[in-house]
Scaffold this motif. Structure first.
Motif, PDB file in Angstrom:
ATOM      1  N   ILE A 196       0.837  -1.193   0.000  1.00  0.00           N
ATOM      2  CA  ILE A 196       0.000   0.000   0.000  1.00  0.00           C
ATOM      3  C   ILE A 196       0.880   1.254   0.000  1.00  0.00           C
ATOM      4  CG2 ILE A 196      -1.878   1.245   1.148  1.00  0.00           C
ATOM      5  CD1 ILE A 196      -2.657  -1.560   0.232  1.00  0.00           C
ATOM      6  N   ILE A 197       0.504   2.218  -0.824  1.00  0.00           N
ATOM      7  CA  ILE A 197       1.182   3.508  -0.859  1.00  0.00           C
ATOM      8  C   ILE A 197       0.172   4.592  -0.499  1.00  0.00           C
ATOM      9  CG2 ILE A 197       2.446   5.184  -2.284  1.00  0.00           C
ATOM     10  CD1 ILE A 197       3.239   2.870  -4.117  1.00  0.00           C
ATOM     11  N   HIS A 198       0.576   5.491   0.357  1.00  0.00           N
ATOM     12  CA  HIS A 198      -0.215   6.701   0.607  1.00  0.00           C
ATOM     13  C   HIS A 198       0.588   7.883   0.057  1.00  0.00           C
ATOM     14  CE1 HIS A 198      -1.586  10.263   2.976  1.00  0.00           C
ATOM     15  NE2 HIS A 198      -2.756   9.752   2.623  1.00  0.00           N
ATOM     16  N   VAL A 199       0.007   8.561  -0.938  1.00  0.00           N
ATOM     17  CA  VAL A 199       0.665   9.720  -1.544  1.00  0.00           C
ATOM     18  C   VAL A 199      -0.031  10.976  -1.045  1.00  0.00           C
ATOM     19  CG1 VAL A 199       1.283  10.893  -3.691  1.00  0.00           C
ATOM     20  CG2 VAL A 199       1.263   8.390  -3.601  1.00  0.00           C
ATOM     21  N   PRO A 259      -5.221   0.330 -10.836  1.00  0.00           N
ATOM     22  CA  PRO A 259      -6.607   0.802 -10.850  1.00  0.00           C
ATOM     23  C   PRO A 259      -7.179   0.938  -9.439  1.00  0.00           C
ATOM     24  CG  PRO A 259      -6.552  -1.533 -11.310  1.00  0.00           C
ATOM     25  CD  PRO A 259      -5.116  -1.106 -11.185  1.00  0.00           C
ATOM     26  N   LEU A 260      -6.446   0.437  -8.446  1.00  0.00           N
ATOM     27  CA  LEU A 260      -6.921   0.452  -7.057  1.00  0.00           C
ATOM     28  C   LEU A 260      -6.471   1.733  -6.378  1.00  0.00           C
ATOM     29  CD1 LEU A 260      -6.279  -3.282  -6.094  1.00  0.00           C
ATOM     30  CD2 LEU A 260      -8.383  -2.225  -6.960  1.00  0.00           C
ATOM     31  N   ILE A 261      -7.243   2.799  -6.591  1.00  0.00           N
ATOM     32  CA  ILE A 261      -6.929   4.130  -6.076  1.00  0.00           C
ATOM     33  C   ILE A 261      -8.102   4.599  -5.227  1.00  0.00           C
ATOM     34  CG2 ILE A 261      -6.387   6.534  -6.690  1.00  0.00           C
ATOM     35  CD1 ILE A 261      -5.622   5.339  -9.518  1.00  0.00           C
ATOM     36  N   GLU A 262      -7.838   4.965  -4.001  1.00  0.00           N
ATOM     37  CA  GLU A 262      -8.872   5.495  -3.108  1.00  0.00           C
ATOM     38  C   GLU A 262      -8.547   6.946  -2.775  1.00  0.00           C
ATOM     39  OE1 GLU A 262     -10.514   4.883   1.442  1.00  0.00           O
ATOM     40  OE2 GLU A 262      -9.695   3.133   0.397  1.00  0.00           O
ATOM     41  N   TYR A 288      -4.839   6.716  -1.303  1.00  0.00           N
ATOM     42  CA  TYR A 288      -4.232   5.406  -1.091  1.00  0.00           C
ATOM     43  C   TYR A 288      -4.160   4.679  -2.428  1.00  0.00           C
ATOM     44  CZ  TYR A 288      -5.199   5.744   3.967  1.00  0.00           C
ATOM     45  OH  TYR A 288      -5.253   6.115   5.284  1.00  0.00           O
ATOM     46  N   LEU A 289      -3.085   3.912  -2.627  1.00  0.00           N
ATOM     47  CA  LEU A 289      -2.942   3.072  -3.807  1.00  0.00           C
ATOM     48  C   LEU A 289      -2.554   1.664  -3.361  1.00  0.00           C
ATOM     49  CD1 LEU A 289      -2.066   6.117  -4.637  1.00  0.00           C
ATOM     50  CD2 LEU A 289      -1.009   5.040  -6.605  1.00  0.00           C
ATOM     51  N   VAL A 323      -8.033  -1.006   0.100  1.00  0.00           N
ATOM     52  CA  VAL A 323      -8.144   0.223  -0.684  1.00  0.00           C
ATOM     53  C   VAL A 323      -9.431   0.117  -1.478  1.00  0.00           C
ATOM     54  CG1 VAL A 323      -7.139   1.534  -2.599  1.00  0.00           C
ATOM     55  CG2 VAL A 323      -5.657   0.621  -0.795  1.00  0.00           C
ATOM     56  N   GLN A 324     -10.278   1.132  -1.389  1.00  0.00           N
ATOM     57  CA  GLN A 324     -11.601   1.086  -2.012  1.00  0.00           C
ATOM     58  C   GLN A 324     -11.683   2.102  -3.153  1.00  0.00           C
ATOM     59  OE1 GLN A 324     -13.781   1.757   1.772  1.00  0.00           O
ATOM     60  NE2 GLN A 324     -14.737  -0.216   1.366  1.00  0.00           N
ATOM     61  N   PRO A 325     -11.465   1.654  -4.385  1.00  0.00           N
ATOM     62  CA  PRO A 325     -11.474   2.589  -5.512  1.00  0.00           C
ATOM     63  C   PRO A 325     -12.837   3.181  -5.801  1.00  0.00           C
ATOM     64  CG  PRO A 325     -11.273   0.326  -6.289  1.00  0.00           C
ATOM     65  CD  PRO A 325     -11.116   0.289  -4.802  1.00  0.00           C
ATOM     66  N   ASP A 326     -13.899   2.508  -5.403  1.00  0.00           N
ATOM     67  CA  ASP A 326     -15.249   3.005  -5.665  1.00  0.00           C
ATOM     68  C   ASP A 326     -15.923   3.417  -4.369  1.00  0.00           C
ATOM     69  OD1 ASP A 326     -15.066   2.429  -8.433  1.00  0.00           O
ATOM     70  OD2 ASP A 326     -15.414   0.322  -7.973  1.00  0.00           O
ATOM     71  N   ARG A 327     -15.137   3.989  -3.485  1.00  0.00           N
ATOM     72  CA  ARG A 327     -15.657   4.389  -2.180  1.00  0.00           C
ATOM     73  C   ARG A 327     -16.809   5.378  -2.336  1.00  0.00           C
ATOM     74  NH1 ARG A 327     -13.363   7.900   2.418  1.00  0.00           N
ATOM     75  NH2 ARG A 327     -12.327   9.002   0.743  1.00  0.00           N
ATOM     76  N   VAL A 328     -17.934   5.069  -1.728  1.00  0.00           N
ATOM     77  CA  VAL A 328     -19.115   5.914  -1.841  1.00  0.00           C
ATOM     78  C   VAL A 328     -18.996   7.088  -0.871  1.00  0.00           C
ATOM     79  CG1 VAL A 328     -21.616   6.016  -1.551  1.00  0.00           C
ATOM     80  CG2 VAL A 328     -20.541   3.956  -2.505  1.00  0.00           C
ATOM     81  N   ARG A 329     -19.263   8.267  -1.388  1.00  0.00           N
ATOM     82  CA  ARG A 329     -19.244   9.442  -0.522  1.00  0.00           C
ATOM     83  C   ARG A 329     -20.377   9.326   0.483  1.00  0.00           C
ATOM     84  NH1 ARG A 329     -18.237  15.580  -2.590  1.00  0.00           N
ATOM     85  NH2 ARG A 329     -17.955  16.507  -0.529  1.00  0.00           N
ATOM     86  N   LYS A 330     -20.066   9.535   1.761  1.00  0.00           N
ATOM     87  CA  LYS A 330     -21.058   9.318   2.804  1.00  0.00           C
ATOM     88  C   LYS A 330     -21.756  10.604   3.227  1.00  0.00           C
ATOM     89  CE  LYS A 330     -18.695   5.277   4.708  1.00  0.00           C
ATOM     90  NZ  LYS A 330     -18.046   4.688   5.899  1.00  0.00           N
ATOM     91  N   SER A 331     -21.181  11.760   2.869  1.00  0.00           N
ATOM     92  CA  SER A 331     -21.799  13.013   3.280  1.00  0.00           C
ATOM     93  C   SER A 331     -21.382  14.133   2.356  1.00  0.00           C
ATOM     94  CB  SER A 331     -21.406  13.355   4.725  1.00  0.00           C
ATOM     95  OG  SER A 331     -19.994  13.570   4.814  1.00  0.00           O
TER      96      SER A 331
END
Length: 362
Positions: free
Chosen positions: A13-16, A103-106, A114-115, A242-250
């Motif tokens: 995992i990479i955090h940029v 393709p796994l970019i959050e 996160y990648l 890592v959740q590339p399709d993370r749903v916006r919660k607010s």
């Protein structure tokens, strides 16, 4: 041992995290600002710093600080207005670079993500080399620097990215992870805010090692659902993918008034454009929310929130405004002036997720 019994290989995992992103873009585009203390935001009495350059940070200036305080700390501070359209354009360039590797970019914001490069598209041998390649290309394409953290989970990658800022790289291996966490002050843990850090201090928890000494049951008792998260990260364990399709919660908006507000009429007038802004976003993205939260900051900087959650998604802008103004009315008359109002709509979902529509009678 049969291969099916082997433990899975650790993730890579990479955090940029871009370095002082907004301020750095301004210094890049205006050579006169380079090497000088810069704050993105308004210098007005009610202004707030959105971002500070590293030259300004040396004086203790940071984001979310009142502009008058920032100017007092750094008399030579240069304020520049924000240009979010420019920042978004640069952010798109950066994310295109990420996509060359995985393709796994959050995304967490315009300037950090996160990648998961456990299997990277360029077939580069190590995550460290991937991070080096990404940061080098960001610099070549945007003329801006990024810092990166490399580890086997999201928590440690996030912690690592802040170790060698700016323009730095830090790696935490699976072997080094638990020991790294043990020495880390809990106030620096991602996910531990100031109020929680103060509560932990009262409980005698000041480092990762102190946190690790507490049982899961005691942490859950003291911190609710977050207790389990604290228990595992104190051991260097974080299984979140890592959740590339993370749903916006607010979605929310807030504004600081030019003068303290005392009347309900003035407060409602100030709240109206914030409600419109939030609802425009929801309408444009075909989403609805269930929970409305009003944020109020008073003249002495005391902050309160008031919320209401519906049984199903709020159906219209009129309903949204009725709930919000109802929450607002409940705080009047205030004992002191109101400095800031904010509105947040959460529990978001697609319009199609709700078969029923709720009307409020307030």
């Amino acid at each position: 041992m049969d291969k099916t019994d082997e433990a899975p290989a650790p993730r890579k995992i990479i955090h940029v995290d871009m370095d002082a992103f907004y301020a750095s873009v301004e210094q890049r585009d205006n050579p006169d600002l380079r090497g000088k203390p810069v704050a993105v935001g308004s210098s007005q009495h009610r202004g707030v710093v959105a971002a500070a350059s590293y030259e300004a940070r040396k004086f203790g200036v940071h984001s979310a600080m009142a502009s008058v305080t920032a100017k007092r700390k750094c008399p030579d501070l240069i304020f520049v207005p924000h240009r979010f359209d420019v920042y978004r354009d640069v952010s798109r360039q950066i994310h295109e670079i990420f996509a060359e590797h995985t393709p796994l970019i959050e995304p967490l914001s315009l300037d950090e993500a996160y990648l998961d490069v456990t299997e990277n598209l360029q077939k580069i041998d190590t995550a460290t080399e991937v991070a080096e390649a990404i940061c080098a290309k960001i610099k070549a394409v945007t003329n801006l620097t990024a810092s990166a953290g490399v580890s086997y989970n999201k928590f440690l990658a996030k912690m690592a990215s802040g170790q060698n800022k700016p323009d730095g790289l830090f790696v935490i291996t699976p072997k080094a992870g638990p020991a790294f966490v043990e020495t880390l002050p809990v106030g620096k843990f991602h996910g531990v805010g100031p109020a929680t850090a103060e509560k932990m201090k009262r409980l005698g928890i000041e480092t990762g090692l102190d946190l690790k000494a507490r049982s899961l049951a005691s942490l859950q008792s003291d911190f609710g659902r977050s207790g389990s998260y604290y228990y595992w990260i104190s051991r260097g364990i974080d299984e979140r993918p890592v959740q590339p399709d993370r749903v916006r919660k607010s979605i929310g908006a807030e504004d600081t008034f030019s003068k303290d507000v005392f009347s309900e009429e003035d407060a409602a007038q100030g709240l109206r454009p914030l409600l419109e802004k939030v609802w425009r976003y929801c309408a444009a993205n075909a989403i609805r929310g269930r929970t409305v939260t009003l944020k109020v900051k008073y003249s002495d900087f005391q902050q309160i929130t008031r919320s209401r959650t519906a049984a199903s998604a709020i159906a219209s802008q009129t309903d949204f405004e009725q709930v919000a103004t109802g929450l607002l009315a409940a705080i009047f008359p205030p004992r002191k002036g109101i400095r800031l109002l904010g509105i947040l709509l959460s529990g978001l979902g697609d319009e199609a997720d709700d078969d029923t529509q709720l009307r409020f009678d307030i």
